[in-house]
Design a protein around this motif. Structure first.
Motif, PDB file in Angstrom:
ATOM      1  N   ASN A 119       0.835  -1.199   0.000  1.00 32.72           N
ATOM      2  CA  ASN A 119       0.000   0.000   0.000  1.00 32.72           C
ATOM      3  C   ASN A 119       0.871   1.251   0.000  1.00 32.72           C
ATOM      4  OD1 ASN A 119      -2.731  -1.309   0.476  1.00 32.72           O
ATOM      5  ND2 ASN A 119      -1.565  -2.084   2.225  1.00 32.72           N
ATOM      6  N   SER A 120       0.610   2.154  -0.954  1.00 36.76           N
ATOM      7  CA  SER A 120       1.371   3.396  -1.073  1.00 36.76           C
ATOM      8  C   SER A 120       0.667   4.527  -0.345  1.00 36.76           C
ATOM      9  CB  SER A 120       1.547   3.758  -2.550  1.00 36.76           C
ATOM     10  OG  SER A 120       2.287   2.778  -3.237  1.00 36.76           O
ATOM     11  N   MET A 121       1.339   5.666  -0.266  1.00 40.08           N
ATOM     12  CA  MET A 121       0.694   6.874   0.239  1.00 40.08           C
ATOM     13  C   MET A 121      -0.432   7.276  -0.708  1.00 40.08           C
ATOM     14  SD  MET A 121       3.911   9.219   1.559  1.00 40.08           S
ATOM     15  CE  MET A 121       4.473   9.564  -0.103  1.00 40.08           C
ATOM     16  N   THR A 122      -1.376   8.037  -0.203  1.00 39.34           N
ATOM     17  CA  THR A 122      -2.488   8.490  -1.053  1.00 39.34           C
ATOM     18  C   THR A 122      -2.096   9.671  -1.919  1.00 39.34           C
ATOM     19  OG1 THR A 122      -3.318   9.988   0.670  1.00 39.34           O
ATOM     20  CG2 THR A 122      -4.152   7.722   0.671  1.00 39.34           C
ATOM     21  N   CYS A 123      -0.903  10.252  -1.665  1.00 42.46           N
ATOM     22  CA  CYS A 123      -0.446  11.429  -2.402  1.00 42.46           C
ATOM     23  C   CYS A 123       1.019  11.267  -2.758  1.00 42.46           C
ATOM     24  CB  CYS A 123      -0.638  12.680  -1.536  1.00 42.46           C
ATOM     25  SG  CYS A 123       0.082  14.189  -2.209  1.00 42.46           S
ATOM     26  N   ALA A 124       1.356  11.326  -4.046  1.00 39.95           N
ATOM     27  CA  ALA A 124       2.757  11.335  -4.459  1.00 39.95           C
ATOM     28  C   ALA A 124       3.373  12.669  -4.073  1.00 39.95           C
ATOM     29  CB  ALA A 124       2.859  11.129  -5.969  1.00 39.95           C
ATOM     30  N   ALA A 125       4.630  12.649  -3.616  1.00 38.23           N
ATOM     31  CA  ALA A 125       5.237  13.868  -3.104  1.00 38.23           C
ATOM     32  C   ALA A 125       6.754  13.791  -3.176  1.00 38.23           C
ATOM     33  CB  ALA A 125       4.806  14.110  -1.667  1.00 38.23           C
ATOM     34  N   TYR A 126       7.391  14.950  -3.317  1.00 33.46           N
ATOM     35  CA  TYR A 126       8.826  15.056  -3.131  1.00 33.46           C
ATOM     36  C   TYR A 126       9.096  16.171  -2.119  1.00 33.46           C
ATOM     37  CZ  TYR A 126       8.716  19.081  -6.343  1.00 33.46           C
ATOM     38  OH  TYR A 126       8.435  20.277  -6.943  1.00 33.46           O
ATOM     39  N   TYR A 127      10.335  16.200  -1.574  1.00 31.20           N
ATOM     40  CA  TYR A 127      10.610  16.970  -0.363  1.00 31.20           C
ATOM     41  C   TYR A 127       9.555  16.659   0.687  1.00 31.20           C
ATOM     42  CZ  TYR A 127      14.594  19.508  -2.173  1.00 31.20           C
ATOM     43  OH  TYR A 127      15.836  19.821  -2.651  1.00 31.20           O
ATOM     44  N   SER A 128       9.145  15.399   0.691  1.00 31.88           N
ATOM     45  CA  SER A 128       8.217  14.940   1.721  1.00 31.88           C
ATOM     46  C   SER A 128       8.938  14.886   3.063  1.00 31.88           C
ATOM     47  CB  SER A 128       7.653  13.565   1.356  1.00 31.88           C
ATOM     48  OG  SER A 128       8.692  12.656   1.066  1.00 31.88           O
ATOM     49  N   ARG A 129       8.172  14.923   4.141  1.00 27.23           N
ATOM     50  CA  ARG A 129       8.707  14.792   5.479  1.00 27.23           C
ATOM     51  C   ARG A 129       7.953  13.682   6.204  1.00 27.23           C
ATOM     52  NH1 ARG A 129      13.779  16.640   6.082  1.00 27.23           N
ATOM     53  NH2 ARG A 129      13.967  18.903   6.127  1.00 27.23           N
ATOM     54  N   PRO A 168      -0.415   3.068  10.493  1.00 31.89           N
ATOM     55  CA  PRO A 168      -0.164   2.207  11.655  1.00 31.89           C
ATOM     56  C   PRO A 168       0.934   1.199  11.322  1.00 31.89           C
ATOM     57  CG  PRO A 168      -2.519   2.402  11.210  1.00 31.89           C
ATOM     58  CD  PRO A 168      -1.814   3.001  10.039  1.00 31.89           C
ATOM     59  N   VAL A 169       1.878   1.004  12.229  1.00 29.77           N
ATOM     60  CA  VAL A 169       2.982   0.089  11.926  1.00 29.77           C
ATOM     61  C   VAL A 169       2.511  -1.362  11.929  1.00 29.77           C
ATOM     62  CG1 VAL A 169       4.765   1.671  12.716  1.00 29.77           C
ATOM     63  CG2 VAL A 169       3.735   0.075  14.350  1.00 29.77           C
ATOM     64  N   GLY A 170       1.371  -1.641  12.539  1.00 20.99           N
ATOM     65  CA  GLY A 170       0.840  -3.000  12.520  1.00 20.99           C
ATOM     66  C   GLY A 170       0.309  -3.401  11.161  1.00 20.99           C
ATOM     67  N   SER A 171      -0.439  -2.500  10.519  1.00 21.74           N
ATOM     68  CA  SER A 171      -1.047  -2.815   9.221  1.00 21.74           C
ATOM     69  C   SER A 171      -0.207  -2.363   8.042  1.00 21.74           C
ATOM     70  CB  SER A 171      -2.422  -2.152   9.113  1.00 21.74           C
ATOM     71  OG  SER A 171      -2.297  -0.733   9.083  1.00 21.74           O
ATOM     72  N   GLU A 172       0.695  -1.407   8.261  1.00 27.98           N
ATOM     73  CA  GLU A 172       1.521  -0.820   7.199  1.00 27.98           C
ATOM     74  C   GLU A 172       0.659  -0.329   6.024  1.00 27.98           C
ATOM     75  OE1 GLU A 172       5.752  -3.105   7.967  1.00 27.98           O
ATOM     76  OE2 GLU A 172       4.479  -3.840   6.335  1.00 27.98           O
ATOM     77  N   THR A 173      -0.459   0.290   6.357  1.00 25.19           N
ATOM     78  CA  THR A 173      -1.384   0.819   5.349  1.00 25.19           C
ATOM     79  C   THR A 173      -1.587   2.315   5.570  1.00 25.19           C
ATOM     80  OG1 THR A 173      -2.563  -1.295   5.241  1.00 25.19           O
ATOM     81  CG2 THR A 173      -3.682   0.632   4.342  1.00 25.19           C
ATOM     82  N   PRO A 174      -0.972   3.166   4.722  1.00 26.25           N
ATOM     83  CA  PRO A 174      -1.166   4.608   4.886  1.00 26.25           C
ATOM     84  C   PRO A 174      -2.597   5.015   4.531  1.00 26.25           C
ATOM     85  CG  PRO A 174       0.763   4.116   3.518  1.00 26.25           C
ATOM     86  CD  PRO A 174      -0.031   2.849   3.629  1.00 26.25           C
ATOM     87  N   ALA A 175      -3.125   5.979   5.274  1.00 24.51           N
ATOM     88  CA  ALA A 175      -4.452   6.524   4.989  1.00 24.51           C
ATOM     89  C   ALA A 175      -4.432   8.015   5.275  1.00 24.51           C
ATOM     90  CB  ALA A 175      -5.518   5.836   5.835  1.00 24.51           C
ATOM     91  N   ALA A 176      -5.182   8.766   4.482  1.00 27.31           N
ATOM     92  CA  ALA A 176      -5.230  10.218   4.653  1.00 27.31           C
ATOM     93  C   ALA A 176      -6.068  10.583   5.871  1.00 27.31           C
ATOM     94  CB  ALA A 176      -5.798  10.871   3.404  1.00 27.31           C
ATOM     95  N   LEU A 177      -5.577  11.525   6.666  1.00 26.82           N
ATOM     96  CA  LEU A 177      -6.340  12.025   7.800  1.00 26.82           C
ATOM     97  C   LEU A 177      -7.464  12.927   7.313  1.00 26.82           C
ATOM     98  CD1 LEU A 177      -3.559  13.024  10.371  1.00 26.82           C
ATOM     99  CD2 LEU A 177      -4.763  10.848  10.154  1.00 26.82           C
ATOM    100  N   SER A 178      -8.545  12.959   8.043  1.00 32.29           N
ATOM    101  CA  SER A 178      -9.649  13.853   7.675  1.00 32.29           C
ATOM    102  C   SER A 178      -9.268  15.307   7.903  1.00 32.29           C
ATOM    103  CB  SER A 178     -10.902  13.512   8.478  1.00 32.29           C
ATOM    104  OG  SER A 178     -10.637  13.578   9.873  1.00 32.29           O
ATOM    105  N   SER A 179      -8.373  15.563   8.855  1.00 31.64           N
ATOM    106  CA  SER A 179      -7.859  16.915   9.096  1.00 31.64           C
ATOM    107  C   SER A 179      -6.385  16.941   8.736  1.00 31.64           C
ATOM    108  CB  SER A 179      -8.047  17.321  10.563  1.00 31.64           C
ATOM    109  OG  SER A 179      -9.409  17.386  10.907  1.00 31.64           O
ATOM    110  N   GLY A 180      -6.077  17.455   7.540  1.00 32.26           N
ATOM    111  CA  GLY A 180      -4.696  17.537   7.094  1.00 32.26           C
ATOM    112  C   GLY A 180      -4.048  18.831   7.552  1.00 32.26           C
ATOM    113  N   LEU A 181      -3.039  19.285   6.811  1.00 31.00           N
ATOM    114  CA  LEU A 181      -2.377  20.540   7.131  1.00 31.00           C
ATOM    115  C   LEU A 181      -3.354  21.700   7.041  1.00 31.00           C
ATOM    116  CD1 LEU A 181       0.822  19.922   5.005  1.00 31.00           C
ATOM    117  CD2 LEU A 181       0.783  20.074   7.490  1.00 31.00           C
ATOM    118  N   SER A 182      -3.158  22.706   7.883  1.00 36.66           N
ATOM    119  CA  SER A 182      -4.030  23.877   7.830  1.00 36.66           C
ATOM    120  C   SER A 182      -3.831  24.646   6.530  1.00 36.66           C
ATOM    121  CB  SER A 182      -3.776  24.789   9.025  1.00 36.66           C
ATOM    122  OG  SER A 182      -2.408  25.174   9.087  1.00 36.66           O
ATOM    123  N   VAL A 183      -2.607  24.636   5.999  1.00 39.70           N
ATOM    124  CA  VAL A 183      -2.294  25.203   4.685  1.00 39.70           C
ATOM    125  C   VAL A 183      -1.262  24.295   4.032  1.00 39.70           C
ATOM    126  CG1 VAL A 183      -2.782  27.606   5.305  1.00 39.70           C
ATOM    127  CG2 VAL A 183      -0.478  26.689   5.641  1.00 39.70           C
ATOM    128  N   GLY A 184      -1.198  24.303   2.700  1.00 42.00           N
ATOM    129  CA  GLY A 184      -0.177  23.529   2.017  1.00 42.00           C
ATOM    130  C   GLY A 184       1.209  24.043   2.378  1.00 42.00           C
TER     131      GLY A 184
END
Length: 291
Positions: free
Chosen positions: A179-189, A214-230
């Motif tokens: 399972n990958s991240m839901t968003c491709a990114a560079y200069y990711s943190r 979660p390290v148990g499932s190793e499945t990334p999921a997007a939070l409903s509340s992301g960054l306040s600004v990009g």
């Protein structure tokens, strides 16, 4: 240098107030790494400086938590910036990838007991292959300490959503998670709520998506509340069992206008903290004992 900065900031987790520390990094750099040796010291390695080869720098820094002072370290084996980094508890820190052909397929390891650097170089690359490309840079790592590090995002043939898993015990070539991240990114943190979850932030994709894995499932999921600004070139840090924080580069001389996002890890709810002094491509680490 227009980008590089040696200033160190310290934020009390209880008070959530930010102050400068008297002595910062050994060398002012941007886009560097950050690693935590359990409750003892924070480390950085490499970074961007205009005086380096192609902008890449090899200087490493160590900040002693007890005194907020730095200690001299030997240089990294290879200069690099745009690296991903994480820590295996009180054993070693890892700096993976980098901006040039010397570093975009390898890892560099600092053993905490000796503060010595070595190269981790499984053939043909430390990274998994995506689209026939097995080099990567400008992604970042989070750890499940004592077990594995996870490298998310970065540039391969283009910006990537792949999460690679690095086993500390064997240091063999990473494998891509199903399972990958839901968003491709560079200069990711990336950072962690140690032992529970890894958090990935989009960086120069400049959207507000935050992935929690979660390290148990190793499945990334997007939070409903992301960054306040990009945000881009941000610094992120986790306080175990409590919260995760993210702040971007400061463009304002008035620090009272700067904000930091905070997520309470139990509920994934977000709030903001004001009056934060922020730096370009900062390195971040937490003073914590993960054992």
């Amino acid at each position: 240098d227009g980008y590089a900065n040696a200033t160190g900031n310290k934020m009390g987790i209880v008070s959530e107030t930010v102050s400068d520390i008297a002595v910062g990094l050994t060398q002012g750099v941007a886009w560097t790494s950050g690693m935590n040796n359990n409750g003892v010291a924070g480390y950085t390695g490499g970074g961007y400086h205009s005086g380096g080869t192609g902008g890449a720098w090899e200087t490493a820094s160590k900040i002693l938590y007890a005194t907020d002072t730095n200690a001299t370290l030997s240089d990294m084996t290879h200069p690099a910036y745009g690296v991903g980094s994480c820590s295996n508890s009180n054993v070693a820190g890892y700096v993976l990838g980098g901006n040039n052909t010397d570093t975009n397929k390898i890892g560099q390891k600092i053993t905490y007991s000796s503060d010595s650097w070595s190269v981790v170089n499984p053939s043909p690359s430390i990274f998994s292959t995506e689209g026939g490309i097995d080099s990567c840079y400008v992604g970042d790592m989070a750890s499940n300490s004592g077990s594995a590090g996870y490298y998310g995002g970065g540039i391969r043939s283009t910006q990537s959503a792949v999460v690679d898993k690095f086993l500390f015990a064997t240091e063999v070539r990473m494998t891509a998670l199903s399972n990958s991240m839901t968003c491709a990114a560079y200069y990711s943190r990336a950072t962690e709520d140690q032992g529970t979850s890894c958090w990935f932030f989009p960086g120069s994709a400049c959207n507000t998506t935050v992935n929690k894995m979660p390290v148990g499932s190793e499945t990334p999921a997007a939070l409903s509340s992301g960054l306040s600004v990009g945000m881009h070139y941000m610094g992120v840090v986790g306080a175990k069992g409590s919260a995760v924080y993210a702040a971007s580069v400061s463009y304002s001389a008035d620090e009272s206008t700067n904000t930091m996002d905070k997520w309470v890890t139990a509920s994934d709810t977000r709030s903001t903290i004001t009056g934060v002094d922020r730096r370009n491509g900062p390195s971040t680490f937490a003073n914590a004992d993960w054992s």
